[in-house]
Design an enzyme around this catalytic site. Structure first.
Site, PDB file in Angstrom:
ATOM      1  CB  THR A  40      -0.864  -0.197   1.147  1.00  0.00           C
ATOM      2  OG1 THR A  40      -1.570  -1.196   0.925  1.00  0.00           O
ATOM      3  CG2 THR A  40      -2.070   1.065   0.963  1.00  0.00           C
ATOM      4  CG  HIS A  41       4.523   0.956   0.425  1.00  0.00           C
ATOM      5  ND1 HIS A  41       5.535   0.108   0.949  1.00  0.00           N
ATOM      6  CD2 HIS A  41       3.830   0.741   1.530  1.00  0.00           C
ATOM      7  CE1 HIS A  41       5.406  -0.381   2.002  1.00  0.00           C
ATOM      8  NE2 HIS A  41       4.462  -0.144   2.494  1.00  0.00           N
TER       9      HIS A  41
END
Lengths: 239, 588
Positions: B516-517
């Site tokens: 989730t970067h």
């Protein structure tokens, strides 16, 4: 599935199969590693009856989960450990009805990288795909999936998983297989409160200790390659 | 017609890490602050209680704490020539929703991105020459340096309770820390986590190969801790239910147990949950925000909340979406490479390999979120010569293992059947005995990796979804192929019974979880022609709008983003308090 309790259940009535399941649990051999506690000898039976599957669909799903998770020295059959029950409950619940699924159109097919693009809730996909799967098996093998031989079942599932089968109405077989496979894994390994993984049999099979995990001391003791073993604990055990 | 409420001084959109930091830091000004959170309230004692929280199906598979994509999602495609289609289920990344945001369910890995990341264009030009940077790579400096950010990294680490070992204390290299990090003023607030057996084997192999392993810094507390605001953090229990879950032991540094409750002690800070902001409103000149429009999703009522200052502090993708639908800043156009909002969207690349050790048990369920033994020789190590493989950026390498939750974690050697008795035997045999080495690699901005509004699909309010056009490009391919070679070499040196083939990710799929970067889209910088925000993350176009979060990153490194996300939020709070509020207007 009721055959286990009543002696003459829907499975025999519909499918004419021999008495199945009664002895499955009793033949479960001790499986755990030597330093783990022995698993329960007999899983409690799954509840009788389905909330979503029609009788013919139930035959398909039981045959599918029993083929993928057969009775052997490690576990009873997939149906006997509750995987069919798990999938049934998932499909009649919110997830099956499309919770957390974006369902607005339009609906082009898309690329593999774009993921699931069907206009179907999981429940609707199962309904259409099981019918299509049986139709494919009748054409190819002369009988519905549940009556196919183990080799025929294997061929069908391999082709379905390999994207080689398009089901009736143009449904991509692989999309159905992907969902079915994921649900089988969930029914096998999720917490038993959801109806599968009966008596934590799959957790015992691998040595997963479950949800009561305060390991601040264990991490010091078991950081040299030795195995940590404990009788698994589920949510119901702590509730 | 929207109900218009009395004006407030500051509206903050989103109550996660950065919304919490800004609310807490600006509360003491005495100004009236309203925080609008589109999701539900959350109390750790109820929402993170055992046994409820330790439900892999509910939280890790069905994503109970994450964004509900039936209401709002993104369309995705790999290239501008494709038709973008909606991400119908969460997969590749998991934005948070509800109080705490993704900070409630993160793993905790916290890095200090070094000066050579923040001044990336200058540093690469200086060392490798201008021609080393490809023409389609919109590489740019951030407008802030490593030394400028150091005190803010420090503040975030001490608030979140990061466990780690310094590698460079005021220029002195420290044994067992990361020797390649920039100098830091003081140690981490907590000692590093304990190392597991896989980490020990990796450590020895890496040392033998001449690399520099260290225990990865993370917000999983190695000891009980009280942070500078007096908030108590418990000791990590290595329970294996960390990422995607809330922590019942209060041992994960999350905004829910740190900045948010501190902010809300202040009577002039008000949190409204279920308040979904659909638009930032502008005055007739278009140069000033007048407040926000939101929907109370419990009743459907539309509400206007006027405010003097608007701080957009939602998830990275939501920040960019809100700017696009509100007309804040000029949208980016990849054909002309003009405009700024939506440009430089990036993600994270990587490679991985799984090793199997017949005679060892690694007890994968005794684990915690950000846990890992890492090496930075091919990433933050500026002396690593990139010219040899031609890339910009790098990859850090880790043996981690955050959990052994069995719906998702069932490693088996390649060639194992997918089902049947043989499959079961393999799962039972290898469950305890697998180790994964992963490389997390940079993604550099590319002309055709960008965000804009989708022409077809809409969210629950009829607003266009945001369209993501992204793939790993040539630079990423160079990085991950190089990294795959390195992890293969380390894997062999660890002497496993069996080892898979190191596999680089070459194309982006929305299906399997990766990270989730997500970064970029509203990037910071020093030139309004190439950045949406200035070096304080203030909109160049509307000086009373500030934007927090990883949307400000002009590129993505291999590192997890939360360190600079937290540091930039503290720095923004200082700039607002010390400069902006004294003299509202564009900060230079």
């Amino acid at each position: 599935m009721t055959d286990k309790n009543s002696g003459l259940g829907r499975r025999q009535f519909l499918g004419g199969a021999g008495v199945a399941g009664v002895a499955a649990a009793a033949t479960l051999a001790p499986v755990a590693p030597a330093n783990a506690q022995a698993p329960a000898a007999a899983p409690s039976p799954p509840p009788a009856g389905y909330t979503f599957f029609q009788p013919q669909e139930a035959l398909f799903i039981e045959a599918a989960v029993d083929h993928m998770v057969p009775k052997d020295e490690l576990t009873p059959s997939g149906t006997d450990i509750g995987i069919a029950t798990y999938i049934d409950r998932a499909l009649s619940g919110g997830w099956g009805k499309g919770d957390r699924l974006y369902l607005r159109g339009p609906w082009p097919r898309g690329t593999a990288n774009q993921g699931y693009q069907l206009p179907l809730t999981p429940a609707a996909l199962y309904r259409a795909a099981i019918g299509g799967a049986n139709e494919h098996c009748r054409k190819t093998f002369g009988q519905t999936f549940d009556r196919c031989s183990a080799a025929q079942k294997e061929t069908f599932l391999q082709e379905l998983s390999g994207g080689k089968i398009t089901l009736a109405g143009g449904l991509p077989g692989r999309a159905f297989f992907g969902m079915l496979y994921q649900n089988v894994m969930e029914g096998m390994f999720a917490d038993p409160i959801y109806g599968g993984n009966r008596d934590k049999i799959a957790w015992k099979m691998i040595g997963f200790p479950g949800v009561a995990a305060n390991n601040a001391e264990n991490i010091k003791k078991y950081n040299d390659g030795r195995r940590f073993a404990a009788n698994p604990v589920g949510i119901a055990d702590m509730s | 017609m929207a109900t218009k409420l009395p004006p407030v001084d500051i509206v903050i959109i989103g109550m996660g890490w950065t919304g919490g930091i800004l609310a807490k830091e600006l509360g003491p000004t005495g100004l009236k602050i309203v925080v609008l959170e589109r999701g539900a309230p959350r109390s750790p004692q109820n929402d993170f209680a055992v046994p409820y929280i330790r439900d892999e199906l509910r939280f890790a598979q069905r994503n109970d704490m994450m964004m509900d994509v039936s209401q709002d999602t993104y369309t995705i495609r790999n290239n501008p020539s494709e038709t973008a289609l909606p991400m119908r289920r969460l997969g590749s990344f998991l934005p948070g929703e509800g109080v705490g945001g993704a900070g409630a369910h993160w793993n905790g890995v916290t890095w200090r991105w070094p000066d050579h990341e923040l001044r990336i264009r200058s540093k690469y030009e200086e060392r490798y020459g201008k021609n080393y940077i490809p023409a389609d790579m919109q590489l740019q400096d951030w407008g802030v340096s490593g030394p400028e950010l150091e005190p803010y990294y420090d503040r975030f680490e001490y608030v979140a309770g990061i466990s780690g070992k310094a590698g460079n204390l005021k220029g002195q290299i420290q044994k067992e820390g990361n020797p390649f990090e920039d100098p830091r003023a003081r140690e981490y607030p907590l000692p590093p986590l304990l190392q597991n057996h896989a980490g020990q084997i990796f450590w020895k192999a890496a040392k033998d190969l001449g690399y520099h392993p260290f225990i990865r810094p993370t917000a999983n507390a190695s000891q009980p801790y009280t942070n500078p605001d007096g908030m108590k953090i418990g000791q990590c229990q290595y329970c294996g239910f960390c990422e995607r879950f809330g922590c019942e032991a209060n041992a994960k540094g999350s905004p829910n147990i740190t900045v948010i409750p501190v902010a809300l002690r202040n009577p002039n800070v008000e949190l409204r949950t279920y308040a979904w902001v659909t638009k930032v409103l502008k005055d007739s000149t278009g140069k000033k925000a007048t407040g926000v429009l939101y929907v109370n999703v419990l009743t459907g009522e539309e509400i206007e909340q006027p405010a003097d200052l608007v701080i957009i502090a939602a998830y990275q993708l939501s920040n960019v979406h809100l700017m696009l639908v509100s007309g804040i800043g000029k949208p980016y156009d990849p054909a002309t490479q003009s405009g700024v909002v939506g440009k430089n969207y990036a993600y994270q690349a990587g490679a991985g390999v799984t090793l199997f050790f017949e005679d060892k048990s690694f007890n994968p369920f005794i684990a915690t979120g950000g846990w890992g033994t890492s090496l930075d020789d091919f990433h933050t190590n500026w002396n690593f010569d990139r010219a040899a493989h031609g890339g910009i950026g790098g990859a850090y390498i880790t043996v981690g293992g955050s959990n052994g939750r069995p719906i998702a974690y069932r490693p088996v050697p390649g060639g194992t059947p997918q089902w049947g008795s043989e499959w079961k035997r393999a799962v039972a045999k290898w469950y305890h005995s697998a180790v994964s080495i992963s490389a997390s690699a940079s993604v550099m901005p590319n002309r055709v990796n960008y965000l804009d509004l989708d022409p077809t699909y809409t969210n629950r309010f009829g607003q266009p979804l945001m369209r993501m056009t992204f793939d790993f490009r040539e630079n990423e391919h160079k990085l991950v192929k190089h990294a795959a070679g390195i992890i293969g070499g380390i894997g062999k040196a660890m002497k496993p019974t069996r080892m898979g083939t190191p596999t680089p990710r070459l194309s982006w799929s929305v299906v399997p979880y990766q990270s989730t970067h997500n970064t970029g889209g509203a990037v910071m910088g020093i030139d309004p022609n190439t950045s949406a925000l200035n070096q304080h993350c203030q909109s160049w176009d509307l000086s009373n709008v500030f934007v927090t979060g990883a949307s400000a990153f002009p590129h993505n490194s291999g590192y997890n983003p939360t360190g600079p996300v937290g540091a930039l939020a503290y720095r923004m709070a200082d700039a607002i308090r010390e400069k902006y509020l004294k003299r509202p207007g564009l900060l230079i």
